[in-house]
Design a protein around this motif. Structure first.
Motif, PDB file in Angstrom:
ATOM      1  N   TYR A 119       0.668  -1.108  -0.075  1.00  0.00           N
ATOM      2  CA  TYR A 119       0.148  -0.040  -0.137  1.00  0.00           C
ATOM      3  C   TYR A 119       0.781   1.402  -0.020  1.00  0.00           C
ATOM      4  O   TYR A 119       2.060   1.225   0.530  1.00  0.00           O
ATOM      5  CB  TYR A 119      -0.822   0.141   1.119  1.00  0.00           C
ATOM      6  CG  TYR A 119      -1.805  -1.091   1.308  1.00  0.00           C
ATOM      7  CD1 TYR A 119      -3.039  -1.095   0.498  1.00  0.00           C
ATOM      8  CD2 TYR A 119      -1.634  -2.196   2.210  1.00  0.00           C
ATOM      9  CE1 TYR A 119      -3.862  -2.217   0.690  1.00  0.00           C
ATOM     10  CE2 TYR A 119      -2.498  -3.371   2.154  1.00  0.00           C
ATOM     11  CZ  TYR A 119      -3.622  -3.246   1.611  1.00  0.00           C
ATOM     12  OH  TYR A 119      -4.683  -4.293   1.448  1.00  0.00           O
ATOM     13  N   THR A 120       0.401   2.232  -0.360  1.00  0.00           N
ATOM     14  CA  THR A 120       0.988   3.443  -0.389  1.00  0.00           C
ATOM     15  C   THR A 120       0.966   4.215   0.931  1.00  0.00           C
ATOM     16  O   THR A 120      -0.087   3.806   1.949  1.00  0.00           O
ATOM     17  CB  THR A 120       0.352   4.777  -1.441  1.00  0.00           C
ATOM     18  OG1 THR A 120      -0.872   5.006  -0.894  1.00  0.00           O
ATOM     19  CG2 THR A 120       0.253   4.032  -2.872  1.00  0.00           C
ATOM     20  N   TRP A 123      -2.597   5.270   1.954  1.00  0.00           N
ATOM     21  CA  TRP A 123      -3.484   4.246   2.637  1.00  0.00           C
ATOM     22  C   TRP A 123      -3.261   3.892   3.999  1.00  0.00           C
ATOM     23  O   TRP A 123      -4.144   3.745   4.763  1.00  0.00           O
ATOM     24  CB  TRP A 123      -3.561   2.978   1.427  1.00  0.00           C
ATOM     25  CG  TRP A 123      -4.451   1.632   2.052  1.00  0.00           C
ATOM     26  CD1 TRP A 123      -5.742   1.528   1.554  1.00  0.00           C
ATOM     27  CD2 TRP A 123      -4.148   0.767   3.287  1.00  0.00           C
ATOM     28  NE1 TRP A 123      -6.207   0.343   2.328  1.00  0.00           N
ATOM     29  CE2 TRP A 123      -5.279  -0.112   3.312  1.00  0.00           C
ATOM     30  CE3 TRP A 123      -3.041   0.459   4.300  1.00  0.00           C
ATOM     31  CZ2 TRP A 123      -5.285  -1.082   3.967  1.00  0.00           C
ATOM     32  CZ3 TRP A 123      -3.167  -0.693   4.923  1.00  0.00           C
ATOM     33  CH2 TRP A 123      -4.333  -1.318   4.836  1.00  0.00           C
ATOM     34  N   HIS A 127      -5.736   3.495   7.304  1.00  0.00           N
ATOM     35  CA  HIS A 127      -6.223   1.907   7.729  1.00  0.00           C
ATOM     36  C   HIS A 127      -5.200   1.425   8.773  1.00  0.00           C
ATOM     37  O   HIS A 127      -3.913   1.471   8.666  1.00  0.00           O
ATOM     38  CB  HIS A 127      -6.177   1.240   6.243  1.00  0.00           C
ATOM     39  CG  HIS A 127      -7.228   1.815   5.491  1.00  0.00           C
ATOM     40  ND1 HIS A 127      -7.010   2.920   4.516  1.00  0.00           N
ATOM     41  CD2 HIS A 127      -8.448   1.329   5.092  1.00  0.00           C
ATOM     42  CE1 HIS A 127      -7.897   3.265   3.649  1.00  0.00           C
ATOM     43  NE2 HIS A 127      -8.913   2.108   3.960  1.00  0.00           N
ATOM     44  N   SER A 130      -5.234  -5.019   6.904  1.00  0.00           N
ATOM     45  CA  SER A 130      -5.568  -5.657   5.570  1.00  0.00           C
ATOM     46  C   SER A 130      -5.839  -7.013   5.460  1.00  0.00           C
ATOM     47  O   SER A 130      -5.483  -7.778   6.324  1.00  0.00           O
ATOM     48  CB  SER A 130      -4.272  -5.222   4.671  1.00  0.00           C
ATOM     49  OG  SER A 130      -4.388  -5.946   3.466  1.00  0.00           O
ATOM     50  N   ARG A 201       0.782  -0.311  -5.811  1.00  0.00           N
ATOM     51  CA  ARG A 201       1.576  -1.296  -5.283  1.00  0.00           C
ATOM     52  C   ARG A 201       1.056  -2.512  -5.272  1.00  0.00           C
ATOM     53  O   ARG A 201       0.354  -3.079  -6.154  1.00  0.00           O
ATOM     54  CB  ARG A 201       2.178  -0.862  -3.808  1.00  0.00           C
ATOM     55  CG  ARG A 201       2.637   0.500  -3.864  1.00  0.00           C
ATOM     56  CD  ARG A 201       3.359   1.049  -2.514  1.00  0.00           C
ATOM     57  NE  ARG A 201       4.004   2.267  -2.540  1.00  0.00           N
ATOM     58  CZ  ARG A 201       4.816   2.872  -1.527  1.00  0.00           C
ATOM     59  NH1 ARG A 201       4.901   1.921  -0.460  1.00  0.00           N
ATOM     60  NH2 ARG A 201       5.222   4.101  -1.801  1.00  0.00           N
ATOM     61  N   GLY A 203      -0.836  -4.414  -3.627  1.00  0.00           N
ATOM     62  CA  GLY A 203      -2.403  -4.319  -3.148  1.00  0.00           C
ATOM     63  C   GLY A 203      -3.125  -3.442  -3.926  1.00  0.00           C
ATOM     64  O   GLY A 203      -4.162  -2.992  -3.423  1.00  0.00           O
ATOM     65  N   ASP A 206      -6.859  -3.648  -4.176  1.00  0.00           N
ATOM     66  CA  ASP A 206      -7.615  -3.218  -2.906  1.00  0.00           C
ATOM     67  C   ASP A 206      -7.694  -1.975  -2.777  1.00  0.00           C
ATOM     68  O   ASP A 206      -8.753  -1.061  -2.572  1.00  0.00           O
ATOM     69  CB  ASP A 206      -6.989  -4.033  -1.879  1.00  0.00           C
ATOM     70  CG  ASP A 206      -7.590  -4.088  -0.334  1.00  0.00           C
ATOM     71  OD1 ASP A 206      -8.742  -3.724  -0.424  1.00  0.00           O
ATOM     72  OD2 ASP A 206      -6.974  -3.746   0.857  1.00  0.00           O
ATOM     73  N   GLU A 207      -6.533  -1.404  -2.785  1.00  0.00           N
ATOM     74  CA  GLU A 207      -6.283   0.210  -2.315  1.00  0.00           C
ATOM     75  C   GLU A 207      -7.180   0.963  -3.306  1.00  0.00           C
ATOM     76  O   GLU A 207      -7.862   1.972  -2.836  1.00  0.00           O
ATOM     77  CB  GLU A 207      -4.893   0.734  -2.326  1.00  0.00           C
ATOM     78  CG  GLU A 207      -4.729   2.163  -1.951  1.00  0.00           C
ATOM     79  CD  GLU A 207      -3.367   2.776  -1.722  1.00  0.00           C
ATOM     80  OE1 GLU A 207      -3.096   3.936  -1.603  1.00  0.00           O
ATOM     81  OE2 GLU A 207      -2.382   1.995  -1.920  1.00  0.00           O
TER      82      GLU A 207
END
Length: 222
Positions: A119-120, A123, A127, A130, A201, A203, A206-207
């Protein structure tokens, strides 16, 4: 990776099966490979009396999805491959730095590395959890076997056998499976398109699901 009826697209994120060693499938019988996992998927479809399915595989699931489409082409109507690799001589592997970070003996350091690789920072700042970091109830042996399955995957000389219309998705900043793998896969599948998510990235699906998922559903619905 999950098998789905065309009519079940609305339930796409919630449908699938447990790989060996995960969830409620605790068997550690081998040998394990992406081909054997693909055979498991084929058996699930057969038991459910689903003659053909849309298949969406991410990461190792994308490797399994490749083998399902190669070895069981009659079962795969449309194929989506995300953040995955062809394996073999075509694969662009993660760097030694990434390998080192993932092998850190400190559990919290490994977790921080996973968050950063998937993730960035945007995110991560909003959050706490995950669902993409694997099944924490897996045995150590099962975890090792799964790592071996991914590492030994090689569809590099067989991707041209995939006949299902295919969508390849990737994040531009994926260090787990570098984005060059997306173009390597797409170049060898005759009916294939590629979509790269800028800044994404490992994920990314999802992100950036608000933009990625509609593209997947539109492709599978075509």
């Amino acid at each position: 990776m999950g098998p789905h009826r065309a009519s079940d697209l609305a339930d796409l994120p919630d449908r699938g099966f447990d790989y060996r060693g995960t969830g409620e499938t605790r068997s550690e019988l081998g040998p394990w490979s992406t081909a054997s996992f693909a055979r498991d998927a084929a058996h699930v479809l057969d038991e459910l009396e689903i003659p053909t399915a849309h298949v969406y595989g991410t990461s190792m699931g994308g490797r399994v999805a490749q083998m399902l489409a190669i070895e069981h082409p009659h079962l795969v109507d449309r194929l989506v491959l995300a953040c995955t690799s062809p394996g073999g001589e075509l694969a662009v592997e993660r760097s030694q730095d990434v390998r080192r970070r993932l092998a850190d003996p400190d559990r919290q350091a490994r977790h921080r590395a996973l968050v950063d690789l998937f993730y960035t920072p945007a995110w991560a700042s909003t959050h706490e959890r995950s669902t993409l970091f694997g099944d924490s109830s897996m045995s150590a042996k099962a975890q090792q076997l799964h790592l071996r399955v991914s590492a030994q995957h090689d569809a590099s000389h067989r991707l041209g056998n995939i006949v299902a219309p295919t969508l390849v998705l990737h994040g531009s900043d994926d260090e787990m499976a570098p984005v060059e793998n997306a173009t390597a896969i797409a170049a060898r599948i005759s009916d294939c398109s590629v979509e790269i998510t800028p800044g994404g990235r490992h994920g990314f699906f999802d992100e950036f699901s608000s933009t990625v998922t509609p593209h997947v559903v539109a492709f599978l619905s075509a």
